[in-house]
Scaffold this motif. Structure first.
Motif, PDB file in Angstrom:
ATOM      1  N   VAL A 365     -99.868 -31.373  38.898  1.00 35.04           N
ATOM      2  CA  VAL A 365     -99.148 -31.147  40.152  1.00 35.04           C
ATOM      3  C   VAL A 365     -99.214 -29.655  40.466  1.00 35.04           C
ATOM      4  O   VAL A 365     -98.427 -28.870  39.954  1.00 35.04           O
ATOM      5  CB  VAL A 365     -97.692 -31.633  40.040  1.00 35.04           C
ATOM      6  CG1 VAL A 365     -96.969 -31.459  41.359  1.00 35.04           C
ATOM      7  CG2 VAL A 365     -97.666 -33.091  39.621  1.00 35.04           C
ATOM      8  N   ASN A 366    -100.190 -29.293  41.296  1.00 40.47           N
ATOM      9  CA  ASN A 366    -100.376 -27.873  41.634  1.00 40.47           C
ATOM     10  C   ASN A 366    -100.035 -27.584  43.081  1.00 40.47           C
ATOM     11  O   ASN A 366    -100.136 -26.451  43.531  1.00 40.47           O
ATOM     12  CB  ASN A 366    -101.827 -27.454  41.363  1.00 40.47           C
ATOM     13  CG  ASN A 366    -102.182 -27.620  39.897  1.00 40.47           C
ATOM     14  OD1 ASN A 366    -101.311 -27.487  39.042  1.00 40.47           O
ATOM     15  ND2 ASN A 366    -103.421 -27.936  39.604  1.00 40.47           N
ATOM     16  N   SER A 367     -99.691 -28.628  43.858  1.00 38.87           N
ATOM     17  CA  SER A 367     -99.345 -28.382  45.267  1.00 38.87           C
ATOM     18  C   SER A 367     -98.207 -29.313  45.659  1.00 38.87           C
ATOM     19  O   SER A 367     -97.969 -30.329  44.995  1.00 38.87           O
ATOM     20  CB  SER A 367    -100.554 -28.659  46.160  1.00 38.87           C
ATOM     21  OG  SER A 367    -100.791 -30.047  46.203  1.00 38.87           O
ATOM     22  N   MET A 368     -97.511 -28.976  46.734  1.00 41.53           N
ATOM     23  CA  MET A 368     -96.407 -29.807  47.207  1.00 41.53           C
ATOM     24  C   MET A 368     -96.894 -31.202  47.569  1.00 41.53           C
ATOM     25  O   MET A 368     -96.205 -32.190  47.350  1.00 41.53           O
ATOM     26  CB  MET A 368     -95.770 -29.185  48.460  1.00 41.53           C
ATOM     27  CG  MET A 368     -94.615 -28.282  48.183  1.00 41.53           C
ATOM     28  SD  MET A 368     -93.391 -28.997  47.095  1.00 41.53           S
ATOM     29  CE  MET A 368     -92.317 -27.616  46.898  1.00 41.53           C
ATOM     30  N   GLU A 369     -98.099 -31.275  48.154  1.00 38.20           N
ATOM     31  CA  GLU A 369     -98.608 -32.577  48.602  1.00 38.20           C
ATOM     32  C   GLU A 369     -98.774 -33.523  47.404  1.00 38.20           C
ATOM     33  O   GLU A 369     -98.413 -34.699  47.470  1.00 38.20           O
ATOM     34  CB  GLU A 369     -99.948 -32.386  49.321  1.00 38.20           C
ATOM     35  CG  GLU A 369    -100.396 -33.651  50.018  1.00 38.20           C
ATOM     36  CD  GLU A 369    -101.511 -33.400  51.026  1.00 38.20           C
ATOM     37  OE1 GLU A 369    -101.684 -34.245  51.898  1.00 38.20           O
ATOM     38  OE2 GLU A 369    -102.201 -32.373  50.935  1.00 38.20           O
ATOM     39  N   VAL A 370     -99.310 -32.994  46.292  1.00 41.01           N
ATOM     40  CA  VAL A 370     -99.474 -33.830  45.096  1.00 41.01           C
ATOM     41  C   VAL A 370     -98.095 -34.238  44.562  1.00 41.01           C
ATOM     42  O   VAL A 370     -97.887 -35.381  44.145  1.00 41.01           O
ATOM     43  CB  VAL A 370    -100.275 -33.075  44.008  1.00 41.01           C
ATOM     44  CG1 VAL A 370    -100.439 -33.936  42.770  1.00 41.01           C
ATOM     45  CG2 VAL A 370    -101.631 -32.666  44.535  1.00 41.01           C
ATOM     46  N   ALA A 371     -97.141 -33.305  44.603  1.00 40.31           N
ATOM     47  CA  ALA A 371     -95.781 -33.615  44.119  1.00 40.31           C
ATOM     48  C   ALA A 371     -95.184 -34.763  44.935  1.00 40.31           C
ATOM     49  O   ALA A 371     -94.586 -35.699  44.389  1.00 40.31           O
ATOM     50  CB  ALA A 371     -94.891 -32.378  44.209  1.00 40.31           C
ATOM     51  N   VAL A 372     -95.370 -34.704  46.267  1.00 42.42           N
ATOM     52  CA  VAL A 372     -94.792 -35.726  47.150  1.00 42.42           C
ATOM     53  C   VAL A 372     -95.459 -37.078  46.920  1.00 42.42           C
ATOM     54  O   VAL A 372     -94.791 -38.097  46.719  1.00 42.42           O
ATOM     55  CB  VAL A 372     -94.951 -35.307  48.640  1.00 42.42           C
ATOM     56  CG1 VAL A 372     -94.514 -36.431  49.557  1.00 42.42           C
ATOM     57  CG2 VAL A 372     -94.162 -34.046  48.928  1.00 42.42           C
ATOM     58  N   ARG A 401     -88.749 -29.648  41.327  1.00 42.65           N
ATOM     59  CA  ARG A 401     -87.517 -30.033  42.037  1.00 42.65           C
ATOM     60  C   ARG A 401     -87.823 -31.021  43.157  1.00 42.65           C
ATOM     61  O   ARG A 401     -87.097 -32.005  43.342  1.00 42.65           O
ATOM     62  CB  ARG A 401     -86.851 -28.793  42.659  1.00 42.65           C
ATOM     63  CG  ARG A 401     -86.033 -28.012  41.671  1.00 42.65           C
ATOM     64  CD  ARG A 401     -84.992 -27.153  42.376  1.00 42.65           C
ATOM     65  NE  ARG A 401     -84.216 -26.424  41.383  1.00 42.65           N
ATOM     66  CZ  ARG A 401     -84.416 -25.138  41.087  1.00 42.65           C
ATOM     67  NH1 ARG A 401     -85.346 -24.456  41.715  1.00 42.65           N
ATOM     68  NH2 ARG A 401     -83.681 -24.547  40.172  1.00 42.65           N
ATOM     69  N   THR A 402     -88.903 -30.753  43.910  1.00 46.14           N
ATOM     70  CA  THR A 402     -89.268 -31.662  45.002  1.00 46.14           C
ATOM     71  C   THR A 402     -89.573 -33.053  44.452  1.00 46.14           C
ATOM     72  O   THR A 402     -89.140 -34.066  45.003  1.00 46.14           O
ATOM     73  CB  THR A 402     -90.503 -31.116  45.756  1.00 46.14           C
ATOM     74  OG1 THR A 402     -90.207 -29.808  46.202  1.00 46.14           O
ATOM     75  CG2 THR A 402     -90.861 -31.988  46.932  1.00 46.14           C
ATOM     76  N   PHE A 403     -90.310 -33.087  43.353  1.00 43.07           N
ATOM     77  CA  PHE A 403     -90.668 -34.366  42.722  1.00 43.07           C
ATOM     78  C   PHE A 403     -89.398 -35.148  42.352  1.00 43.07           C
ATOM     79  O   PHE A 403     -89.270 -36.342  42.646  1.00 43.07           O
ATOM     80  CB  PHE A 403     -91.508 -34.065  41.474  1.00 43.07           C
ATOM     81  CG  PHE A 403     -91.951 -35.274  40.709  1.00 43.07           C
ATOM     82  CD1 PHE A 403     -93.089 -35.967  41.084  1.00 43.07           C
ATOM     83  CD2 PHE A 403     -91.244 -35.708  39.599  1.00 43.07           C
ATOM     84  CE1 PHE A 403     -93.512 -37.083  40.363  1.00 43.07           C
ATOM     85  CE2 PHE A 403     -91.656 -36.818  38.884  1.00 43.07           C
ATOM     86  CZ  PHE A 403     -92.792 -37.510  39.270  1.00 43.07           C
ATOM     87  N   LEU A 404     -88.437 -34.453  41.723  1.00 44.81           N
ATOM     88  CA  LEU A 404     -87.186 -35.117  41.309  1.00 44.81           C
ATOM     89  C   LEU A 404     -86.407 -35.607  42.528  1.00 44.81           C
ATOM     90  O   LEU A 404     -85.814 -36.685  42.517  1.00 44.81           O
ATOM     91  CB  LEU A 404     -86.314 -34.145  40.513  1.00 44.81           C
ATOM     92  CG  LEU A 404     -86.843 -33.731  39.143  1.00 44.81           C
ATOM     93  CD1 LEU A 404     -85.995 -32.612  38.565  1.00 44.81           C
ATOM     94  CD2 LEU A 404     -86.853 -34.914  38.183  1.00 44.81           C
ATOM     95  N   ASN A 405     -86.422 -34.803  43.586  1.00 42.71           N
ATOM     96  CA  ASN A 405     -85.682 -35.127  44.801  1.00 42.71           C
ATOM     97  C   ASN A 405     -86.216 -36.408  45.442  1.00 42.71           C
ATOM     98  O   ASN A 405     -85.480 -37.116  46.130  1.00 42.71           O
ATOM     99  CB  ASN A 405     -85.824 -33.927  45.763  1.00 42.71           C
ATOM    100  CG  ASN A 405     -85.060 -34.109  47.049  1.00 42.71           C
ATOM    101  OD1 ASN A 405     -84.226 -34.994  47.168  1.00 42.71           O
ATOM    102  ND2 ASN A 405     -85.350 -33.279  48.017  1.00 42.71           N
TER     103      ASN A 405
END
Length: 605
Positions: A365-372, A401-405
């Motif tokens: 997970v290196n970017s927000m898009e991958v996290a989402v 944090r985004t991933f957990l959210n």
């Protein structure tokens, strides 16, 4: 007999029994050949975690319909559609504008702009910006909040991903995600949780973790020995709910200035509960109990970048896989690790995840898009997101944090937790509280409960159930009046002595026919490891949901009458001290020293 095929068989037995028990409770016959939805999804998906071709098209059409209404400024109809979208998904929805990149390329870390296989309607950067402000307007008129998770206006495909969220109607209905945190000693479990739940970064000497410890010896040694519970709230706007602590504060201030759980619940639209488990080998039974009784939605495996996957981390990973709980890996301490060691650790983690025992696809997970995107699909498609974080510099924490959210809430898993069935509540903790009396903590496996209900709890040492009344209830230390399946609540019981209740009991609604307690049962088991042979009268500690007790083998169907590592057999067990409430289809784990086995209950005797 491989572990994987045995696990899918366990899953099938579990799904079949669940359907049968639910059919009995509602009076309808169960379908003959029920195949777990999850296994079906896995068979349809190909190996890189690319979803089956018919990806939730109905919902995507709804989203496109909303965007079409917004393009022609028809706000009234758009408002109705958006309200339906959000309320149909427990009060939150991930809303995508523009094309969606192909998951295979995105998760493999390739440059997605040149990739083929994009889905959705292409938009220009002007359209993306205009639609974003229209969606914001509509959601805010409905009383919700919006947060931009990810947007890109340059490149071939301008796109944006928004989180639309409504504030929960009451504290009873705040969605909760349960995550178990495991890993070897000194892998940075408590420190990471301290930084996530308190805000200030660590000083590199463990300042952040002091607030989490419950015992004096833990503060002195820096080692967790008990099952710690921490919660992290996310507000309607998607920001973490944290106490106002200055970044320069010392350990005492961090320990003292914390928000009460009830305050966090009141401000949050979603709560992530962390079960902070012990890493030390001495506390393995505590860790095992936390994993089987806490019903976590995912396991977060912490790996210290400087040490790699050593000691108990492999043990914990094996247990999580045996219980088929989705795994997320966090590589910590990347600020103090030399780059060559970090590469070695990363390679080792990837190798273990791809090994035949795990068969998971690692996703960095290196970017927000991958996290989402990974937060929505990792559990179904056998992906394992890997985060590289530093608690001192804060690197990688935002993605985490985004991933957990965005993780789907535990009670949304309707396959495991059903509301329309009779009440069944398993007790995982018992306390005696001054001026309140006996209080039990646990998870509602099915049904709903409210204050003032007459209930039965048991079984006691003779297998009987005793009656009592629910005096009051708390969820995350905030008073509530009702609770439903999938939630973790504490109940105060009227006129019950502390000694009369123990972990592993169940609470059901008062009926003329109380449930039966079981002394002997039969199960299919697979021996994962044993250094010699197991025979009749062999004793081991059994973990089965919230039940933890020593069992004895009465008989087995093996012609030689002995079991070795890798053997599979139908075995009859007997509880040593007292009968317990177990059901057909429940998964069981047993261990004794280094011996480990896993299985499923097939028959009660």
């Amino acid at each position: 007999m491989s572990l994987k095929s045995f696990q899918s068989e366990i899953q099938e037995i579990y799904a079949r029994e669940l359907a049968r028990q639910r059919g009995q409770a509602s009076g309808t016959p169960a379908p003959r050949n029920i195949h777990s939805k999850k296994t079906q999804i896995l068979e349809e998906s190909n190996i890189v975690g690319e979803p089956p071709p018919s990806r939730d098209t109905g919902v995507e059409d709804e989203v496109e319909a909303v965007l079409a209404l917004l393009s022609i400024h028809d706000y009234d109809r758009a408002r109705t559609s958006v309200a339906q979208l959000i309320t149909g998904r427990k009060g939150e929805y991930i809303f995508r504008i523009g094309c969606r990149p192909p998951h295979a390329s995105l998760f493999a870390g390739e440059n997605v702009d040149g990739a083929t296989g994009w889905s959705g309607v292409p938009r220009t950067d002007v359209e993306v910006t205009a639609l974003q402000s229209s969606v914001t307007r509509v959601v805010e008129e409905l009383g919700g909040k919006i947060s931009v998770l990810f947007e890109t206006t340059d490149g071939h495909y301008p796109r944006a991903t928004l989180l639309l969220r409504f504030p929960p109607p009451s504290i009873e209905l705040v969605p909760e995600v349960r995550c178990a945190v495991v890993g070897n000693v000194d892998s940075g479990k408590s420190t990471t949780l301290g930084v996530l739940t308190r805000g200030p970064l660590d000083d590199g000497r463990g300042r952040a973790r002091v607030a989490l410890f419950r015992h004096k010896h833990e503060i002195e040694t820096g080692r967790t020995s008990s099952v710690g519970m921490e919660i992290l709230g996310f507000s309607t706007a998607g920001t973490p709910v944290l106490p106002n602590i200055l970044p320069s504060a010392d350990a005492d201030v961090i320990r003292r200035d914390k928000l009460g759980w009830d305050e966090i619940s009141a401000q949050s639209a979603k709560i992530v509960s962390f079960i902070d488990l012990a890493g030390h080998e001495r506390y393995l039974k505590t860790t095992l109990y936390g994993l089987t009784s806490g019903a976590p939605s995912c396991v977060i495996l912490m790996v210290g970048a400087n040490a790699g996957l050593i000691g108990m981390s492999k043990e914990h990973l094996a247990i999580a896989l045996a219980l088929s709980v989705p795994v997320v890996v966090c590589i910590t301490k990347i600020d103090m690790t030399p780059p060559n060691i970090l590469d070695e650790t990363t390679k080792q983690v990837v190798k273990i995840l791809k090994s035949p025992g795990c068969r998971k696809t690692p996703v960095f997970v290196n970017s927000m898009e991958v996290a989402v995107e990974s937060s929505q699909t990792f559990a179904q498609y056998k992906l394992c997101p890997i985060f590289r974080i530093s608690n001192v510099t804060g690197e990688g924490l935002n993605h985490f944090r985004t991933f957990l959210n965005l993780l789907p809430s535990s009670e949304a898993d309707t396959e495991t937790f059903t509301v329309d069935q009779p009440l069944e509540y398993s007790v995982t903790d018992v306390w005696s509280v001054p001026y309140v009396g006996t209080v039990v903590n646990g998870i509602l496996n099915s049904g709903r409960v409210k204050t003032g209900d007459s209930v039965l709890f048991g079984p006691d040492s003779n297998g009987h159930f005793m009656s009592t009344v629910v005096r009051s209830m708390q969820r995350k230390r905030a008073d509530v009046a009702t609770a439903e399946a999938g939630q973790c609540v504490a109940l105060a019981l009227k006129r019950v002595k502390r000694a009369a209740v123990r972990k592993g009991m169940v609470i059901v609604h008062k009926t003329d026919t109380p449930p039966k307690a079981t002394r002997q049962f039969e199960g299919q088991v697979l021996i994962l490891y044993h250094n010699t042979t197991m025979q009749r009268n062999y004793q081991a500690m059994l973990h089965c949901g919230a039940v933890r007790q020593t069992v004895r083998i009465i008989s087995m169907d093996n012609p030689e009458g002995v079991l070795r590592t890798g053997d599979r057999a139908t075995v009859q067990f007997e509880f040593i001290t007292q009968p317990e409430f177990v059901k057909v289809g429940m998964k069981l784990l047993f261990r004794e020293g280094k011996t480990k086995g896993l299985g499923v209950i097939t028959r009660l005797l």
